[in-house]
Design a protein around this motif. Structure first.
Motif, PDB file in Angstrom:
ATOM      1  N   LEU A 185       0.822  -1.210   0.000  1.00 36.80           N
ATOM      2  CA  LEU A 185       0.000   0.000   0.000  1.00 36.80           C
ATOM      3  C   LEU A 185       0.852   1.253   0.000  1.00 36.80           C
ATOM      4  CD1 LEU A 185      -2.679  -0.835   2.749  1.00 36.80           C
ATOM      5  CD2 LEU A 185      -2.990  -0.963   0.265  1.00 36.80           C
ATOM      6  N   SER A 186       0.241   2.343  -0.479  1.00 34.94           N
ATOM      7  CA  SER A 186       0.787   3.687  -0.360  1.00 34.94           C
ATOM      8  C   SER A 186      -0.307   4.577   0.212  1.00 34.94           C
ATOM      9  CB  SER A 186       1.242   4.209  -1.725  1.00 34.94           C
ATOM     10  OG  SER A 186       1.701   5.538  -1.632  1.00 34.94           O
ATOM     11  N   VAL A 187       0.024   5.305   1.294  1.00 30.65           N
ATOM     12  CA  VAL A 187      -0.951   6.126   2.000  1.00 30.65           C
ATOM     13  C   VAL A 187      -0.428   7.553   2.043  1.00 30.65           C
ATOM     14  CG1 VAL A 187      -2.230   6.446   4.150  1.00 30.65           C
ATOM     15  CG2 VAL A 187      -1.559   4.138   3.422  1.00 30.65           C
ATOM     16  N   THR A 188      -1.261   8.505   1.638  1.00 30.79           N
ATOM     17  CA  THR A 188      -0.880   9.917   1.632  1.00 30.79           C
ATOM     18  C   THR A 188      -1.739  10.686   2.622  1.00 30.79           C
ATOM     19  OG1 THR A 188      -0.245   9.762  -0.697  1.00 30.79           O
ATOM     20  CG2 THR A 188      -0.585  11.963   0.199  1.00 30.79           C
TER      21      THR A 188
ATOM     22  N   GLN B  36      -1.145  -2.032  -7.365  1.00 31.44           N
ATOM     23  CA  GLN B  36      -1.658  -1.973  -8.736  1.00 31.44           C
ATOM     24  C   GLN B  36      -2.256  -0.611  -9.072  1.00 31.44           C
ATOM     25  OE1 GLN B  36      -2.474  -4.742  -6.587  1.00 31.44           O
ATOM     26  NE2 GLN B  36      -0.576  -5.566  -7.478  1.00 31.44           N
ATOM     27  N   GLY B  37      -2.222   0.306  -8.104  1.00 33.21           N
ATOM     28  CA  GLY B  37      -2.723   1.657  -8.341  1.00 33.21           C
ATOM     29  C   GLY B  37      -4.200   1.833  -8.059  1.00 33.21           C
ATOM     30  N   HIS B  38      -4.847   0.820  -7.497  1.00 30.28           N
ATOM     31  CA  HIS B  38      -6.279   0.936  -7.205  1.00 30.28           C
ATOM     32  C   HIS B  38      -6.484   1.831  -5.989  1.00 30.28           C
ATOM     33  CE1 HIS B  38     -10.498  -0.256  -7.141  1.00 30.28           C
ATOM     34  NE2 HIS B  38     -10.382  -0.345  -5.826  1.00 30.28           N
ATOM     35  N   GLU B  39      -7.381   2.808  -6.104  1.00 33.52           N
ATOM     36  CA  GLU B  39      -7.665   3.771  -5.045  1.00 33.52           C
ATOM     37  C   GLU B  39      -8.860   3.297  -4.216  1.00 33.52           C
ATOM     38  OE1 GLU B  39      -7.297   6.207  -2.480  1.00 33.52           O
ATOM     39  OE2 GLU B  39      -6.136   7.082  -4.145  1.00 33.52           O
TER      40      GLU B  39
ATOM     41  N   ALA C 232     -13.956   7.913   4.214  1.00 31.06           N
ATOM     42  CA  ALA C 232     -14.907   7.593   3.142  1.00 31.06           C
ATOM     43  C   ALA C 232     -14.236   6.657   2.147  1.00 31.06           C
ATOM     44  CB  ALA C 232     -15.366   8.871   2.443  1.00 31.06           C
ATOM     45  N   PHE C 233     -14.948   5.597   1.754  1.00 29.03           N
ATOM     46  CA  PHE C 233     -14.373   4.576   0.887  1.00 29.03           C
ATOM     47  C   PHE C 233     -15.216   4.399  -0.370  1.00 29.03           C
ATOM     48  CE2 PHE C 233     -13.304   3.595   5.285  1.00 29.03           C
ATOM     49  CZ  PHE C 233     -11.924   3.587   5.196  1.00 29.03           C
ATOM     50  N   ASN C 234     -14.514   4.238  -1.479  1.00 26.49           N
ATOM     51  CA  ASN C 234     -15.200   4.011  -2.743  1.00 26.49           C
ATOM     52  C   ASN C 234     -15.974   2.698  -2.694  1.00 26.49           C
ATOM     53  OD1 ASN C 234     -14.052   6.348  -3.980  1.00 26.49           O
ATOM     54  ND2 ASN C 234     -12.153   5.209  -4.293  1.00 26.49           N
ATOM     55  N   VAL C 235     -17.225   2.738  -3.122  1.00 25.16           N
ATOM     56  CA  VAL C 235     -18.055   1.537  -3.132  1.00 25.16           C
ATOM     57  C   VAL C 235     -17.632   0.660  -4.314  1.00 25.16           C
ATOM     58  CG1 VAL C 235     -20.404   0.632  -3.383  1.00 25.16           C
ATOM     59  CG2 VAL C 235     -19.983   2.675  -1.984  1.00 25.16           C
ATOM     60  N   PRO C 236     -17.248  -0.588  -4.073  1.00 24.96           N
ATOM     61  CA  PRO C 236     -16.770  -1.455  -5.160  1.00 24.96           C
ATOM     62  C   PRO C 236     -17.804  -1.623  -6.263  1.00 24.96           C
ATOM     63  CG  PRO C 236     -16.292  -2.438  -3.026  1.00 24.96           C
ATOM     64  CD  PRO C 236     -17.163  -1.255  -2.755  1.00 24.96           C
TER      65      PRO C 236
ATOM     66  N   GLU D 143     -19.525  -9.757  -4.908  1.00 21.12           N
ATOM     67  CA  GLU D 143     -19.484 -11.177  -4.550  1.00 21.12           C
ATOM     68  C   GLU D 143     -19.410 -11.365  -3.038  1.00 21.12           C
ATOM     69  OE1 GLU D 143     -17.467  -9.967  -7.196  1.00 21.12           O
ATOM     70  OE2 GLU D 143     -19.206 -10.587  -8.409  1.00 21.12           O
ATOM     71  N   ARG D 144     -19.571 -10.256  -2.298  1.00 25.63           N
ATOM     72  CA  ARG D 144     -19.576 -10.234  -0.837  1.00 25.63           C
ATOM     73  C   ARG D 144     -18.241 -10.661  -0.236  1.00 25.63           C
ATOM     74  NH1 ARG D 144     -25.702 -11.584   1.324  1.00 25.63           N
ATOM     75  NH2 ARG D 144     -26.804 -10.415  -0.309  1.00 25.63           N
ATOM     76  N   ARG D 145     -17.181 -10.277  -0.912  1.00 25.78           N
ATOM     77  CA  ARG D 145     -15.834 -10.458  -0.383  1.00 25.78           C
ATOM     78  C   ARG D 145     -15.371  -9.140   0.221  1.00 25.78           C
ATOM     79  NH1 ARG D 145     -13.609 -12.684  -6.055  1.00 25.78           N
ATOM     80  NH2 ARG D 145     -14.446 -10.588  -6.500  1.00 25.78           N
ATOM     81  N   PRO D 146     -14.658  -9.177   1.363  1.00 28.64           N
ATOM     82  CA  PRO D 146     -14.229  -7.924   2.001  1.00 28.64           C
ATOM     83  C   PRO D 146     -13.183  -7.195   1.165  1.00 28.64           C
ATOM     84  CG  PRO D 146     -13.305  -9.818   3.145  1.00 28.64           C
ATOM     85  CD  PRO D 146     -14.271 -10.365   2.141  1.00 28.64           C
ATOM     86  N   VAL D 147     -13.409  -5.905   0.977  1.00 32.29           N
ATOM     87  CA  VAL D 147     -12.478  -5.035   0.265  1.00 32.29           C
ATOM     88  C   VAL D 147     -11.759  -4.115   1.249  1.00 32.29           C
ATOM     89  CG1 VAL D 147     -12.307  -3.208  -1.481  1.00 32.29           C
ATOM     90  CG2 VAL D 147     -13.858  -5.150  -1.847  1.00 32.29           C
ATOM     91  N   VAL D 148     -12.514  -3.533   2.175  1.00 30.47           N
ATOM     92  CA  VAL D 148     -11.975  -2.689   3.242  1.00 30.47           C
ATOM     93  C   VAL D 148     -12.662  -3.095   4.539  1.00 30.47           C
ATOM     94  CG1 VAL D 148     -11.676  -0.350   4.113  1.00 30.47           C
ATOM     95  CG2 VAL D 148     -11.646  -0.749   1.650  1.00 30.47           C
ATOM     96  N   THR D 149     -11.881  -3.331   5.598  1.00 33.67           N
ATOM     97  CA  THR D 149     -12.443  -3.695   6.898  1.00 33.67           C
ATOM     98  C   THR D 149     -11.945  -2.709   7.947  1.00 33.67           C
ATOM     99  OG1 THR D 149     -12.473  -6.041   6.293  1.00 33.67           O
ATOM    100  CG2 THR D 149     -12.666  -5.510   8.636  1.00 33.67           C
ATOM    101  N   ILE D 150     -12.899  -2.105   8.678  1.00 35.27           N
ATOM    102  CA  ILE D 150     -12.583  -1.142   9.720  1.00 35.27           C
ATOM    103  C   ILE D 150     -12.773  -1.821  11.071  1.00 35.27           C
ATOM    104  CG2 ILE D 150     -13.037   1.166  10.632  1.00 35.27           C
ATOM    105  CD1 ILE D 150     -12.210   1.061   7.677  1.00 35.27           C
ATOM    106  N   GLY D 151     -11.714  -1.825  11.887  1.00 36.78           N
ATOM    107  CA  GLY D 151     -11.790  -2.370  13.233  1.00 36.78           C
ATOM    108  C   GLY D 151     -11.635  -1.258  14.253  1.00 36.78           C
ATOM    109  N   PHE D 152     -12.372  -1.342  15.365  1.00 35.11           N
ATOM    110  CA  PHE D 152     -12.371  -0.242  16.330  1.00 35.11           C
ATOM    111  C   PHE D 152     -12.869  -0.740  17.682  1.00 35.11           C
ATOM    112  CE2 PHE D 152     -16.014  -0.303  13.529  1.00 35.11           C
ATOM    113  CZ  PHE D 152     -17.095  -0.373  14.384  1.00 35.11           C
ATOM    114  N   ARG D 153     -12.533   0.020  18.729  1.00 31.35           N
ATOM    115  CA  ARG D 153     -13.012  -0.269  20.082  1.00 31.35           C
ATOM    116  C   ARG D 153     -13.935   0.839  20.593  1.00 31.35           C
ATOM    117  NH1 ARG D 153      -7.425  -1.249  20.417  1.00 31.35           N
ATOM    118  NH2 ARG D 153      -7.090   0.680  21.587  1.00 31.35           N
ATOM    119  N   SER D 154     -14.238   1.789  19.768  1.00 34.28           N
ATOM    120  CA  SER D 154     -15.016   2.949  20.188  1.00 34.28           C
ATOM    121  C   SER D 154     -16.447   2.546  20.555  1.00 34.28           C
ATOM    122  CB  SER D 154     -15.036   3.996  19.074  1.00 34.28           C
ATOM    123  OG  SER D 154     -15.550   3.439  17.883  1.00 34.28           O
TER     124      SER D 154
END
Length: 288
Positions: free
Chosen positions: A9-12, A27-30, A143-147, A219-230
């Motif tokens: 990954l690359s994070v800005t 692969q350059g996917h945002e 905010a995350f792009n919807v696949p 296909e209901r495969r995880p693309v982004v997963t957010i974990g938190f204790r809040s």
């Protein structure tokens, strides 16, 4: 801009608001929403010292009245870069003459981003540098792009919750919440959402009902997963816009109750720090 990178990954991140601007894979996917102002001109603001709205944009403290707009001032503030290496960066914000007018506390806030494989750790550290108890809320708003969506498509996505029985609050009374939990119609622990699901603004889950939310592909495969204790989390996409993104927002704090006019110390889910004490927590963003 500051960039963290590895072979996955690359994070800005921008110093303005200590806000993530981009999450790209090799692969350059945002994955992060790119702030098209036609829908919403933000990527991932930091919410501090309040989360969501105050009743009439007003709070009371020690018999005085103060005014603060939704989500506070951190996202509009210039942070200072205090530490950086290839995989970790830390930004800091302290009080100023301007913040003291709307929030009469001395504080240190730092936001750290740590990249570990396919996971980004977003770490908050709040220190009370005042002589009295510090009252605050803090939260994320990524905010995350919807696949599978393109600009102009109807909003159509899937989220997976770690609690299939989670129930929402409504926060659409002048931007404030009302009592009462309401069930979601889900397929097991998967919620299929469309634009109409946000007609009543964000879905809000309190009482630590959720600790993980995954954005799924068709296909209901995880693309982004957010974990938190809040103790709270918000799920949001703009009302009636078919915006091609969804926000998954861990919160240590929440809206005012509708018509709440009590002291800030009585606000629901307010955090307290004694002089010299500090608060630290994090949420994680896992890609793939």
């Amino acid at each position: 801009m500051q960039t963290l990178s590895n072979d996955i990954l690359s994070v800005t991140i921008a110093e303005r608001g200590a806000e993530m601007q981009s999450i790209r894979d090799a692969q350059g996917h945002e994955y992060l929403w790119q702030a098209d102002p036609k829908y919403w001109a933000k990527h991932s603001p930091t919410l501090f010292p309040i989360v969501c709205g105050l009743w009439n944009d007003t709070y009371h403290l020690d018999g005085k009245e103060y005014h603060m707009l939704r989500h506070g001032f951190a996202s509009k503030s210039d942070f200072t870069l205090v530490a950086k290496n290839d995989h970790r960066v830390t930004f800091a914000l302290t009080e100023s003459e301007e913040t003291l007018k709307v929030y009469p506390f001395h504080f240190n806030l730092s936001v750290t981003y740590r990249l570990d494989g396919n996971t980004i750790h977003v770490i908050w550290h709040v220190e009370n540098t005042d002589r009295r108890e510090l009252l605050f809320s803090i939260g994320g708003h990524p905010a995350f792009n919807v696949p599978g969506m393109k600009d102009g498509d109807p909003l159509d996505g899937y989220l997976r919750f770690d609690n299939p029985n989670a129930e929402r609050l409504y926060g659409n009374t002048h931007g404030c919440i009302t009592p009462g939990h309401h069930p979601l119609e889900m397929d097991g622990n998967v919620w299929h959402f469309t634009c109409a699901d946000f007609d009543d603004d964000a879905l809000i889950f309190d009482e630590s009902q959720l600790h993980e939310v995954a954005l799924l592909d068709r296909e209901r495969r995880p693309v982004v997963t957010i974990g938190f204790r809040s103790p709270a989390v918000g799920i949001w996409s703009p009302t009636a816009k078919n915006a091609p993104f969804v926000c998954i927002e861990p919160w240590y704090g929440i809206h005012d109750w509708a018509e709440f006019t009590g002291d800030l110390s009585e606000k629901y889910l307010i955090n307290r720090l004694q002089p010299g004490a500090s608060f630290m927590s994090e949420y994680t963003i896992r890609i793939g």
